[in-house]
Design a protein around this motif. Structure first.
Motif, short mmCIF file in Angstrom:
data_model
loop_
_atom_site.label_atom_id
_atom_site.label_comp_id
_atom_site.label_asym_id
_atom_site.label_seq_id
_atom_site.Cartn_x
_atom_site.Cartn_y
_atom_site.Cartn_z
N TRP A 256 84.24 7.23 -16.95
CA TRP A 256 84.13 5.45 -16.93
C TRP A 256 81.69 5.38 -18.09
O TRP A 256 81.34 5.80 -16.66
CB TRP A 256 84.19 3.79 -16.11
CG TRP A 256 83.62 3.16 -16.84
CD1 TRP A 256 82.49 2.54 -15.92
CD2 TRP A 256 83.83 2.05 -18.19
NE1 TRP A 256 82.35 0.93 -16.75
CE2 TRP A 256 83.16 0.79 -17.76
CE3 TRP A 256 84.81 2.33 -18.69
CZ2 TRP A 256 83.42 0.00 -18.80
CZ3 TRP A 256 85.25 1.22 -19.80
CH2 TRP A 256 84.55 -0.14 -19.54
N LEU A 257 81.42 5.06 -19.25
CA LEU A 257 80.09 5.36 -19.83
C LEU A 257 79.73 5.90 -19.07
O LEU A 257 78.56 5.93 -18.56
CB LEU A 257 79.24 3.61 -18.78
CG LEU A 257 79.84 2.40 -20.02
CD1 LEU A 257 79.92 1.55 -18.62
CD2 LEU A 257 80.11 2.29 -21.03
N ALA A 258 80.66 7.37 -19.18
CA ALA A 258 80.17 8.80 -19.53
C ALA A 258 78.90 8.84 -19.57
O ALA A 258 77.56 9.64 -18.32
CB ALA A 258 80.78 10.31 -19.82
N GLY A 259 78.37 8.62 -21.09
CA GLY A 259 76.52 9.05 -21.53
C GLY A 259 75.72 8.25 -20.70
O GLY A 259 74.45 9.07 -20.71
N ARG A 260 75.87 7.36 -19.84
CA ARG A 260 74.94 6.62 -18.83
C ARG A 260 74.39 7.71 -17.89
O ARG A 260 72.90 7.40 -18.17
CB ARG A 260 75.24 5.52 -18.50
CG ARG A 260 75.83 3.89 -19.51
CD ARG A 260 74.04 3.57 -19.96
NE ARG A 260 73.83 3.13 -19.44
CZ ARG A 260 73.35 2.04 -18.73
NH1 ARG A 260 73.73 1.29 -18.74
NH2 ARG A 260 72.73 2.24 -18.11
N PHE A 261 74.95 8.36 -17.09
CA PHE A 261 74.60 9.18 -16.43
C PHE A 261 73.32 9.91 -16.98
O PHE A 261 72.32 10.10 -16.11
CB PHE A 261 75.69 9.93 -15.81
CG PHE A 261 76.66 9.22 -14.72
CD1 PHE A 261 76.52 9.19 -13.50
CD2 PHE A 261 77.90 8.47 -15.57
CE1 PHE A 261 77.15 7.85 -12.97
CE2 PHE A 261 78.79 7.68 -14.36
CZ PHE A 261 77.86 7.54 -13.09
N PRO A 262 74.16 11.14 -17.43
CA PRO A 262 71.82 12.01 -18.08
C PRO A 262 71.28 11.22 -18.89
O PRO A 262 69.90 11.66 -18.87
CB PRO A 262 73.08 12.73 -19.23
CG PRO A 262 74.13 12.14 -19.83
CD PRO A 262 74.79 11.22 -18.44
N GLU A 263 71.35 9.38 -19.69
CA GLU A 263 70.67 8.71 -19.98
C GLU A 263 69.98 8.65 -18.60
O GLU A 263 68.50 8.68 -19.33
CB GLU A 263 71.09 8.03 -20.78
CG GLU A 263 71.79 7.98 -21.95
CD GLU A 263 72.46 6.79 -22.42
OE1 GLU A 263 72.50 5.40 -21.18
OE2 GLU A 263 73.06 6.34 -23.78
N MET A 264 70.03 8.02 -17.67
CA MET A 264 69.59 7.55 -16.27
C MET A 264 68.92 9.04 -15.67
O MET A 264 67.44 9.06 -14.90
CB MET A 264 70.47 6.90 -15.79
CG MET A 264 70.26 5.40 -15.96
SD MET A 264 71.15 4.27 -15.44
CE MET A 264 69.52 3.92 -14.34
N LEU A 265 69.50 10.23 -14.77
CA LEU A 265 69.12 10.73 -14.25
C LEU A 265 69.05 12.79 -14.23
O LEU A 265 68.03 13.53 -14.42
CB LEU A 265 71.06 11.61 -13.53
CG LEU A 265 71.26 10.64 -13.66
CD1 LEU A 265 72.85 10.59 -12.20
CD2 LEU A 265 70.60 9.78 -11.83
N GLY A 266 69.26 12.46 -16.07
CA GLY A 266 68.98 13.54 -16.87
C GLY A 266 69.33 15.37 -16.25
O GLY A 266 70.31 14.94 -16.05
N ASP A 267 68.67 15.72 -16.35
CA ASP A 267 68.66 17.25 -15.61
C ASP A 267 68.93 17.11 -14.58
O ASP A 267 68.99 18.90 -14.19
CB ASP A 267 67.89 18.18 -16.29
CG ASP A 267 66.83 18.23 -16.38
OD1 ASP A 267 66.11 17.67 -14.97
OD2 ASP A 267 66.40 19.12 -16.83
#
Length: 240
Positions: A58-69
């Motif tokens: 769910w809303l998977a794209g938000r994770f790399p947006e907020m957490l990065g690498d």
């Protein structure tokens, strides 16, 4: 020494937390000034973990947006995307093994909890297939999940405790999962969708699950009210 790895389970839909989760996955909701998942990442890094897999749906794209690498925590974060429908705990863990590897045990943590469990104190090598952290039963889950019999966790017994959503696992826990799960809905999909609890109970019956009773702080952030209460506690402010 090999690099210690961890899995953060963060693929849930967060339906009980709506409307807060309409635009933000539950593990990214803030408490005490940082996302719930941020507390885990900080503690995992402090415990010597260097590689973290975060499963997403769910809303998977938000994770790399907020957490990065993950570099801000001294970590390498990789994302295990499960598709538009989460694969449940067992399917999510099975799907993530391609990134976690099968050779070394790994820590797994539910992304929607908060606790003061010291991840550095968890065993690097569980005696069996898994080592679980159990806590006192919260008001919303009075019946508990499992019982401690010395150092072993049993599926049944007196004085049941609640599974904290924190554990150390070997990939071997998932061996033969189809025989344990049977014709469950979703098990024949690709990737498969199934719960972890039946596999844990099967391993418990073989005496392959150890555990510990954590008597410190722990919160299952399952409702907006519990998120507000946790946020107030972490900030040191009163909550009605």
């Amino acid at each position: 020494m090999s690099t210690r790895r961890a899995l953060i389970l963060a693929a849930g839909l967060g339906e009980r937390m709506r409307p807060l989760t309409l635009h933000t996955p539950k593990p990214l909701l803030e408490a005490g000034g940082r996302p719930l998942i941020g507390w885990h990442l900080e503690k995992l890094a402090a415990a010597g973990v260097r590689e973290v897999v975060v499963n997403t749906s769910w809303l998977a794209g938000r994770f790399p947006e907020m957490l990065g690498d993950g570099s801000r925590w001294g970590l390498t974060i990789r994302y295990s995307f499960e598709g538009p429908e989460p694969l449940e705990t067992g399917g999510g863990m099975w799907h993530a093994l391609r990134l976690l590897g099968r050779d070394e045990p790994f820590i797994a943590v539910n992304g929607d909890i908060w606790s003061d469990v010291d991840y550095a104190g968890l065993p690097r090598e569980p005696a069996g297939d898994a080592h679980l952290v159990l806590v006192d039963n919260p008001a919303h889950h009075p019946a508990g999940d499992f019982a401690l019999d010395g150092d072993l966790v049993r599926a049944d017994g007196d004085a049941r405790l609640t599974f904290a959503g924190i554990g150390v696992y070997r990939a071997s826990l998932l061996d033969g999962w189809r025989e344990v799960i049977g014709p469950a809905d979703g098990a024949d999909r690709e990737p498969p969708r199934f719960r972890l609890a039946p596999l844990l109970r099967a391993a418990m019956a073989r005496g392959r699950v150890s555990g510990e009773h954590h008597r410190g702080q722990w919160t299952d952030v399952g409702t907006p009210q519990r998120l507000e209460e946790l946020d107030a506690r972490l900030r040191g402010t009163p909550h009605p």
